[in-house]
Design a protein around this motif. Structure first.
Motif, PDB file in Angstrom:
ATOM      1  N   LEU A  11       0.803  -1.216   0.000  1.00  0.00           N
ATOM      2  CA  LEU A  11       0.000   0.000   0.000  1.00  0.00           C
ATOM      3  C   LEU A  11       0.841   1.272   0.000  1.00  0.00           C
ATOM      4  O   LEU A  11       0.385   2.328  -0.427  1.00  0.00           O
ATOM      5  CB  LEU A  11      -0.913   0.019   1.238  1.00  0.00           C
ATOM      6  N   GLY A  12       2.082   1.145   0.493  1.00  0.00           N
ATOM      7  CA  GLY A  12       2.917   2.318   0.669  1.00  0.00           C
ATOM      8  C   GLY A  12       3.245   3.049  -0.615  1.00  0.00           C
ATOM      9  O   GLY A  12       3.617   4.223  -0.583  1.00  0.00           O
ATOM     10  N   THR A  13       3.151   2.399  -1.740  1.00  0.00           N
ATOM     11  CA  THR A  13       3.429   3.036  -3.020  1.00  0.00           C
ATOM     12  C   THR A  13       2.153   3.549  -3.687  1.00  0.00           C
ATOM     13  O   THR A  13       2.211   4.041  -4.808  1.00  0.00           O
ATOM     14  CB  THR A  13       4.126   2.036  -3.967  1.00  0.00           C
ATOM     15  N   THR A  14       1.026   3.441  -3.009  1.00  0.00           N
ATOM     16  CA  THR A  14      -0.242   3.884  -3.581  1.00  0.00           C
ATOM     17  C   THR A  14      -0.444   5.369  -3.299  1.00  0.00           C
ATOM     18  O   THR A  14      -0.537   5.777  -2.132  1.00  0.00           O
ATOM     19  CB  THR A  14      -1.422   3.102  -2.968  1.00  0.00           C
ATOM     20  N   PRO A  15      -0.522   6.218  -4.339  1.00  0.00           N
ATOM     21  CA  PRO A  15      -0.678   7.661  -4.121  1.00  0.00           C
ATOM     22  C   PRO A  15      -1.893   8.011  -3.271  1.00  0.00           C
ATOM     23  O   PRO A  15      -1.824   8.910  -2.431  1.00  0.00           O
ATOM     24  CB  PRO A  15      -0.816   8.212  -5.552  1.00  0.00           C
ATOM     25  N   LEU A  16      -3.001   7.285  -3.475  1.00  0.00           N
ATOM     26  CA  LEU A  16      -4.223   7.600  -2.741  1.00  0.00           C
ATOM     27  C   LEU A  16      -4.013   7.485  -1.230  1.00  0.00           C
ATOM     28  O   LEU A  16      -4.555   8.284  -0.453  1.00  0.00           O
ATOM     29  CB  LEU A  16      -5.357   6.675  -3.190  1.00  0.00           C
ATOM     30  N   LEU A  17      -3.219   6.497  -0.805  1.00  0.00           N
ATOM     31  CA  LEU A  17      -2.974   6.300   0.625  1.00  0.00           C
ATOM     32  C   LEU A  17      -2.325   7.543   1.237  1.00  0.00           C
ATOM     33  O   LEU A  17      -2.774   8.054   2.265  1.00  0.00           O
ATOM     34  CB  LEU A  17      -2.076   5.084   0.840  1.00  0.00           C
ATOM     35  N   TRP A  18      -1.294   8.060   0.585  1.00  0.00           N
ATOM     36  CA  TRP A  18      -0.573   9.206   1.144  1.00  0.00           C
ATOM     37  C   TRP A  18      -1.367  10.492   1.021  1.00  0.00           C
ATOM     38  O   TRP A  18      -1.220  11.399   1.857  1.00  0.00           O
ATOM     39  CB  TRP A  18       0.797   9.343   0.488  1.00  0.00           C
ATOM     40  N   LEU A  19      -2.204  10.589   0.011  1.00  0.00           N
ATOM     41  CA  LEU A  19      -3.104  11.738  -0.076  1.00  0.00           C
ATOM     42  C   LEU A  19      -4.073  11.734   1.102  1.00  0.00           C
ATOM     43  O   LEU A  19      -4.309  12.770   1.736  1.00  0.00           O
ATOM     44  CB  LEU A  19      -3.883  11.710  -1.402  1.00  0.00           C
TER      45      LEU A  19
END
Length: 239
Positions: A11-19
């Motif tokens: 999940l750490g590379t998923t942009p939506l997670l960090w947004l």
């Protein structure tokens, strides 16, 4: 534990997670500020930075991965800054009437910031490179970093100093001016733009449209002035 690490790596590379993490951190900062009675000392920006930094360190996520995932927020900074021109356009008459005072305040703020930054580094025995990185800190971050690169400073350090300065201005600026019996939103806005750049200016803009106009003016003119004054001072400075 292995399963959790594997899940996070996925999940750490998923942009939506960090947004979501970034927006949630800022929302939490706003909620905490309201819970503290709206005090500027509970700055949502500072709280959000602390939360996100803690998560990045705790999950061992490289900042470059985080930055790449949140490019959309970074992109929105441009339109958000340009949007400050709207209240400025509505206050053109007031700006023209106060040009002399604006010019003096701008020059005093910009020169004082540059000299005090260099002076602090010199006082504590810092290197010339650190002093050059400190000199343009009062300008908005992209301009400050560009000037730093031009004069031989470290752009990344300058950007960090500009952000820290902006947070400090947002936290103490309004309270300090109020205690000095300065209640004119023109002064609050210009001071935020010159001393705190975008972070403090956004705080003023949320409270008063006239303050937003002068904050936008302070950001723009101070950026131009720093780009002229700092290289000139460095050229004359032989430390």
């Amino acid at each position: 534990m292995i399963v959790i690490d594997h899940l996070w790596n996925s999940l750490g590379t998923t942009p939506l997670l960090w947004l979501v993490v970034t927006l949630a951190a800022y929302t939490a900062g706003n909620a905490l500020q309201r819970a503290c009675g709206g005090t500027t000392f509970a700055s949502p920006v500072l709280i959000a930075i602390t939360i996100v930094a803690a998560i990045l360190v705790g999950t061992r996520t490289d900042y470059r991965d985080y930055f790449a995932a949140t490019q959309f927020i970074n992109f929105l900074l441009g339109p958000a800054t340009v949007a400050l021109a709207i209240p400025l356009a509505r206050s053109t008459r007031l700006v023209k009437e106060n040009l002399a005072g604006i010019g003096l305040a701008l020059l005093a703020g910009s020169v004082t910031s540059t000299i005090s930054g260099i002076g602090l580094v010199w006082l504590f025995g810092g290197s010339r490179t650190v002093a050059l990185s400190m000199a343009p800190k009062a300008a908005t971050t992209p301009i400050a970093a560009a000037v730093s690169s031009q004069i031989g400073g470290i752009p990344a350090l300058t950007a960090a100093l500009a952000i820290v300065g902006g947070i400090m201005a947002a936290v103490v600026g309004r309270t300090m001016l109020t205690r000095l019996n300065v209640d004119d939103w023109r002064a609050h806005g210009l001071a935020a733009g010159v001393a705190g750049s975008g972070i403090a200016a956004a705080q003023v803009a949320a409270r008063n449209e006239l303050g937003a106009a002068f904050a936008a003016l302070g950001i723009g003119l101070n950026g131009v002035l720093v780009g002229i004054v700092v290289p000139l001072m460095v050229h004359l400075w032989k430390w």
